[in-house]
Scaffold this active site. Structure first.
Site, PDB file in Angstrom:
ATOM      1  N   GLU A 175       1.560  -7.853  -9.536  1.00  0.00           N
ATOM      2  CA  GLU A 175       2.463  -7.154  -8.573  1.00  0.00           C
ATOM      3  C   GLU A 175       2.952  -8.004  -7.473  1.00  0.00           C
ATOM      4  OE1 GLU A 175       0.836  -2.702  -9.410  1.00  0.00           O
ATOM      5  OE2 GLU A 175       0.159  -3.678  -7.353  1.00  0.00           O
ATOM      6  N   GLU A 363      -1.510  -1.213 -15.957  1.00  0.00           N
ATOM      7  CA  GLU A 363      -2.091  -0.233 -15.005  1.00  0.00           C
ATOM      8  C   GLU A 363      -1.557   1.004 -14.913  1.00  0.00           C
ATOM      9  OE1 GLU A 363      -2.610  -1.250 -10.702  1.00  0.00           O
ATOM     10  OE2 GLU A 363      -3.307  -3.367 -11.170  1.00  0.00           O
TER      11      GLU A 363
END
Length: 451
Positions: A175, A363
């Site tokens: 991320e 995720e």
């Protein structure tokens, strides 16, 4: 919908035999033991000591004690029928000063974790960088320093040589939009820097580092399965007014497009967010070509959607998020809207890039107020969340999107960055006073789904 009544027809088999199922964790959030066996200090070790930065001034000194309890937790993964385990390597456990001398005790530790996964029939998936930059390197300006590209590729090389003979699946960074935005622009994550003067060079150097790190992996491990993970939120305008629609498009650039497009060879999306033209200041000859890498897969990490409206008070993007708590919608403990359709929209959005060959959801999960009663955690809201998101993934897959796997966030309750230990995302409950593990009902549901 009663998810238990659908169990007979809705299970892993409807996704196909070649679909990957897993669970994800991160070193800083679980390992604890921040100075054990020669480990160096990371930016998060320092940031958590700054008063007022973390909920109730909590820290990750102990976290889930995964460093000592990894066998117990890997046994839980096996008990839950989960065949793939994604975890990250702590940079300072392997290279205490960020560069230079390798800490053999750190290498040995991760080798033990990898070996135990394999022994238990669980495939390890490694994330090389999950936000824990060595503090020594932050004192040299961290990701705003162009030397960070060399620092990082050296770290990648150490990991590839140490673990590449047994690890097939690699994610370069986790991320980038979150750790650059929260850590180098807004300042509420480590290292706590703010402003464009920090954000823009960090963005450029991180993007170059992802590509160069992937090239390093490819050179050292030609057969490796290499990807990168990206946070992404489905963006919708607050209204049909042109100003709100344009604001949503600008927010989409910042949240969803800023990193993926240059890494796919499309360059930074400067036309749709003009402030990004200031990135040119940090370019050197050849950078435009160095930004791109042909990844084997892309990891998408989605939890919610965001509603965006025009705002004259927000610098650079003239847009602001309309908080979910003001919209009378169901919320998680993080204050995020429960909106499973966002998963479908995100998969379709990224599937539209012809350069992306394969997508994994690396995720997805939810934090709710969990109550341990009589040895059980009846977390129906989390179970429903997982079920509904999986239905949206299946819908996208059946429509032709190349989505090939799903990893729940996360195995155990853990240290949730600035929010401390309050939000619980785990399939397994942890009593942080005793480190007692208790599988939640959502964990049992996932186990049965995967049977």
């Amino acid at each position: 919908m009663d998810i238990h009544k659908t169990a007979a027809t809705f299970n892993r088999h409807v996704f196909g035999d070649d679909f990957y199922w897993g669970v994800s964790t991160a070193a800083l959030q679980t390992e604890g033991n921040c100075d054990a066996d020669g480990k160096g200090i990371s930016i998060w070790d320092v940031f958590t000591q700054r008063k007022g930065k973390i909920h109730q001034n909590e820290n990750a000194v102990t976290a889930c004690d995964f460093y000592n309890r990894y066998e117990q937790d890997i046994d839980l993964i096996k008990q839950l029928n989960i065949p793939n385990f994604r975890f990250s390597i702590s940079w300072t456990r392997v290279l205490p000063t960020g560069t230079g001398v390798v800490n053999q005790a750190g290498i040995d530790y991760y080798n033990r974790v990898i070996d135990y996964c394999i022994q238990q029939g669980i495939e390890p998936w490694l994330t090389i960088y999950h936000w824990d930059l060595p503090q020594v390197l932050e004192l040299q300006s961290g990701w705003t320093n162009r030397n960070s590209i060399e620092w990082f590729t050296n770290f990648v090389s150490v990991c590839a040589k140490a673990f590449g003979n047994r690890v097939k699946n690699w994610m370069v960074m986790n991320e980038p939009a979150v750790f650059t935005g929260a850590g180098y622009f807004l300042g509420f994550h480590a290292p706590g820097r703010t402003g464009l003067k920090n954000f823009l060079p960090a963005v450029h150097h991180v993007t170059l580092s992802i590509a160069e790190g992937a090239r390093t992996l490819r050179a050292l491990l030609p057969q490796a399965h290499i990807g990168n993970t990206f946070s992404c939120s489905h963006i919708e305008p607050y209204s049909a007014k042109p100003k709100d629609v344009a604001a949503a498009q600008r927010a989409d650039v910042l949240i969803n497009r800023l990193f993926i497009e240059p890494l796919l060879g499309l360059g930074y999306p400067t036309a749709d967010l003009p402030v990004l033209k200031k990135l040119e200041k940090y370019f050197k000859p050849g950078d435009a070509q160095k930004l791109a890498f042909d990844f084997d897969f892309i990891g998408l990490q989605n939890y919610t959607r965001e509603i965006v409206k025009h705002s004259v008070f927000t610098p650079y993007i003239s847009a602001k998020l309309v908080e979910a708590k003001t919209r009378n919608v169901p919320l998680t403990e993080m204050g995020w809207e429960v909106y499973p359709q966002a998963m479908y929209e995100i998969i379709k959005k990224y599937s539209a890039y012809p350069q992306i060959r394969k997508i994994y959801i690396t995720e997805n999960g939810s934090a709710f107020k969990d109550t341990l009663k009589d040895g059980q955690v009846d977390d129906m809201l989390r179970t429903q969340y997982l079920h509904d998101n999986l239905q949206q993934i299946l819908k996208a897959k059946q429509e032709g999107s190349q989505v090939n796997g799903y990893f729940v966030w996360t195995l155990t309750d853990n240290f949730e960055w600035a929010e401390g230990y309050r939000p619980r995302f785990g399939l397994v409950h942890i009593n942080f006073d005793t480190q007692q593990r208790t599988i939640k009902n959502s964990g049992y549901w996932y186990r049965n789904f995967l049977k």
